[in-house]
Scaffold this active site. Structure first.
Site, PDB file in Angstrom:
ATOM      1  N   GLU A  46       0.834  -1.198   0.000  1.00 52.61           N
ATOM      2  CA  GLU A  46       0.000   0.000   0.000  1.00 52.61           C
ATOM      3  C   GLU A  46       0.876   1.260   0.000  1.00 52.61           C
ATOM      4  O   GLU A  46       1.839   1.358   0.782  1.00 52.61           O
ATOM      5  CB  GLU A  46      -0.883  -0.023   1.251  1.00 52.61           C
ATOM      6  CG  GLU A  46      -1.774   1.173   1.437  1.00 52.61           C
ATOM      7  CD  GLU A  46      -2.583   1.080   2.732  1.00 52.61           C
ATOM      8  OE1 GLU A  46      -3.554   1.848   2.870  1.00 52.61           O
ATOM      9  OE2 GLU A  46      -2.228   0.239   3.596  1.00 52.61           O
ATOM     10  N   LYS A 116      -9.159   2.782  -1.996  1.00 55.20           N
ATOM     11  CA  LYS A 116      -9.445   2.155  -0.703  1.00 55.20           C
ATOM     12  C   LYS A 116     -10.795   2.659  -0.195  1.00 55.20           C
ATOM     13  O   LYS A 116     -11.070   3.860  -0.169  1.00 55.20           O
ATOM     14  CB  LYS A 116      -8.338   2.516   0.273  1.00 55.20           C
ATOM     15  CG  LYS A 116      -8.403   1.821   1.630  1.00 55.20           C
ATOM     16  CD  LYS A 116      -7.151   2.152   2.437  1.00 55.20           C
ATOM     17  CE  LYS A 116      -7.084   1.439   3.766  1.00 55.20           C
ATOM     18  NZ  LYS A 116      -5.813   1.725   4.479  1.00 55.20           N
ATOM     19  N   CYS A 171      -5.639  -2.991   2.435  1.00 57.79           N
ATOM     20  CA  CYS A 171      -5.350  -3.026   3.867  1.00 57.79           C
ATOM     21  C   CYS A 171      -6.596  -3.078   4.747  1.00 57.79           C
ATOM     22  O   CYS A 171      -7.207  -4.119   4.909  1.00 57.79           O
ATOM     23  CB  CYS A 171      -4.458  -1.851   4.248  1.00 57.79           C
ATOM     24  SG  CYS A 171      -3.622  -2.098   5.850  1.00 57.79           S
TER      25      CYS A 171
END
Length: 642
Positions: A46, A116, A171
């Site tokens: 990430e 995200k 994540c």
């Protein structure tokens, strides 16, 4: 990639916080290394092109421009690396907002950008200060001179390998109650990539393993988790480069903590597609997803992932003992329930072999569970034409050492009379000669059960049922078959487990039974009383047949792939020619002997597979094996390729 194997990698490059040129060069080195190893999908961490720990520097246009320039460098490099697909993390400005994104690229082309969706803003995390939660769907964005799809609704689909559909979450997306990967998988994603920057704290690695493996199991998918490394800022956090590759609940590979570089394995896409196809509860999502096509050149994938020789047997380690104990407990519960319901006592034939030893151990456990004396168990030895002194004595010793009642009823005279009655030539040791003994033993047990208020407990195992290595109307029949879903390799392990925990006479006789060759003992013994008929010389090694059974029925693997996997698993133990010979026999017997399985008695499913016509397996008895055998033609000498 033939046979559905896809070579994948997760990597954590060396980086410097906010030094985008340096980070791009480090990522390119990993791309080149991955391509050299034949990797088709590489996942990087990430925000790896900037560093995750840049803080408020993410608000600076200079850093965003540097990140885009770094991505341009990756795109140029990927143009020289064939069809490798890479997933790289960077901040992206779109529609006046900043997003924490994963860029998916291949061959100099940007396939799409995934933002995200779930931003952590608690504890040590404050992403909400710098980024906006990504939309599910979105407009295309202009990045590196290319207009590309943007949104969390993207599925990247391989034209040449329809079972390869890539979905991306980032994540924290994995750590929330309803991860985006759920919808992606339901929409068809078989491979899930997670560029992450999970910081390390004591005990977190174990939690991460459970989470990644569990999500791959829940979604019947491959899951690639690439985490940030030690180049991140240590002002308040420590990052340990813990990257993982999991498939359907199994952790295939992981990087050691604090050690970057590549971690590689192979995903079995055929395996995943088959598992999903048979699960009727794996339903399509309510939302629509956009599909982005890409192409790869299909070739052979060398296998580095382990292929278990005994997939039905719990792996060595702490879990083996627990697995054996649980299997035995389930057998005991099943039998105890049937005995409680019927009010009967257990009656079973004991031969001095593995299967009847396991069945007798289960009977003892059921008696204990019901609070009945073990003497309530009636164990019957029925020596015949091929019974050796060793097995005859072991049957008696085991029954008495476990506290069961024991009775011996020789069958030779009754069988001789029966063979004479039907005009069978004296001295001819053919199938009739053998099966007459098996059927006589069943008749003795059935009639004895009637006389004693008993229930005949079957001893035959799953491997014998698969091969049809049972006499129809003989040992194929019982009133409750406790071993019916236990393959021979697991029977052996369970008996060994019991021997290790037994004491005195029971342990000694169980170990001698384990050392005795597997045999039905239906042909006259040798001159010195040794066993003349060895099952594995006739139908093949049970280790191979259990392997074939596992991959053919449980995972739907085609014959060529089963052969390839067996050659990889048993390299050094069996030649490719031996494996091919016994695999052909497996298919011939499995199809030809279905009629025996169609008339199976009740028996508990205690393992991964059952062949009960009321449970896992429904198959016409007149099905042909022609298609399966056709696949095996021309494979001689070709099985050792991994």
């Amino acid at each position: 990639m033939r046979d559905g194997f896809l070579k994948v990698a997760v990597g954590s490059p060396d980086l410097r916080v906010a030094d985008c040129s340096y980070n791009a060069a480090a990522s390119i080195r990993l791309l080149r290394e991955a391509a050299a190893q034949g990797v088709k999908l590489l996942v990087l961490p990430e925000l790896g092109l900037t560093g995750y720990s840049c803080g408020d520097l993410f608000l600076q246009p200079t850093l965003l421009q540097g990140a885009e320039a770094a991505l341009e460098s990756l795109l140029r490099a990927s143009g020289e690396l064939g069809d490798l697909v890479a997933v790289a993390g960077l901040p992206v400005r779109a529609g006046g907002k900043r997003y924490n994104c994963a860029a998916v690229l291949q061959g100099g082309r940007l396939l799409g950008v995934v933002p995200k969706r779930n931003l952590p803003n608690y504890g040590e995390f404050y992403e909400g200060r710098q980024f906006t939660p990504g939309p599910f769907g979105g407009e295309d964005v202009l990045l590196c001179g290319q207009r590309v799809p943007f949104g969390a609704d993207l599925l990247f689909c391989c034209r040449e390998l329809p079972d390869w559909v890539l979905g991306v979450e980032i994540c924290e997306d994995l750590w929330v109650p309803l991860p985006p990967s759920v919808g992606l998988a339901l929409a068809g994603a078989t491979v899930l990539a997670n560029p992450s920057a999970s910081n390390e704290t004591a005990g977190k690695a174990a939690c991460r393993r459970r989470l990644v493996a569990g999500q791959s199991a829940r979604l019947l998918a491959g899951y690639l988790y690439a985490s940030a490394g030690v180049g991140e800022s240590t002002a308040d956090l420590v990052f340990a480069e813990h990257s993982l590759i999991a498939e359907n609940g199994v952790l295939l590979a992981e990087s050691p903590l604090l050690q970057g570089g590549l971690t590689c394995s192979e995903l079995d896409l055929q395996h995943l597609a088959f598992a999903r196809s048979r699960m009727g509860t794996f339903l399509p999502p309510e939302k629509g997803y956009r599909r982005v096509p890409f192409s790869v050149q299909v070739g052979e994938t060398a296998l580095t992932r382990p292929v278990e020789r005994e997939p039905f047997v719990p792996a060595p380690g702490p879990g083996r003992e627990a697995g054996c104990r649980e299997t035995l407990a389930l057998q005991v519960v099943g039998l105890a329930g049937r005995l409680r319901h019927t009010g009967c006592r257990p009656v079973l034939g004991v031969s001095g072999g593995l299967d009847s030893a396991l069945a007798l151990l289960v009977c003892a456990g059921a008696a204990d569970a019901l609070g009945r004396p073990r003497g309530d168990i009636l164990a019957v030895g029925m020596p015949g034409f091929g019974t050796t002194p060793r097995t005859r004595e072991n049957a008696r010793r085991l029954a008495l050492s476990l506290g069961a009642s024991f009775r011996e009823i020789p069958i030779s005279r009754a069988v001789e009379g029966h063979l004479a009655d039907i005009g069978h030539p004296q001295g001819r040791t053919d199938t009739t000669y053998e099966n007459a003994q098996a059927r006589e033993r069943t008749q003795v047990l059935m009639d004895l059960a009637n006389a004693e208020g008993g229930l005949v407990v079957g001893t035959g195992d799953l491997s014998e049922l698969a091969l049809g290595w049972a006499t129809y109307g003989g040992d194929q029949l019982s009133m409750y078959a406790v071993n019916a879903s236990v393959p021979k390799t697991l029977v052996r392990r369970l008996v060994a487990f019991a021997a290790d925990r037994a004491g005195g006479e029971s342990a000694a006789v169980l170990r001698d039974i384990l050392a005795t060759p597997v045999s039905p003992e239906l042909l006259p013994a040798g001159a010195r009383g040794e066993i003349a008929q060895r099952t594995e010389s006739l139908v093949g090694p049970y280790r191979l047949h259990d392997f074939f059974l596992y991959h053919t029925l449980l995972w739907g693997e085609p014959p060529r792939k089963v052969y390839r996997l067996a050659c990889a698993a048993f390299a050094g133990a069996f030649s490719a020619g031996e494996i091919l010979r016994w695999l052909r026999l497996f298919y011939r017997r499995f199809f030809a002997q279905q009629f025996k399985r169609s008339a199976l008695p009740d028996g508990p499913k205690v393992g991964a597979l059952s062949l009960s016509p009321r449970g896992d397996w429904r198959m016409p008895s007149d099905s042909s094996a022609a298609l399966w055998l056709e696949q095996l033609k021309g494979l001689e000498g070709r099985g050792q390729a991994r």
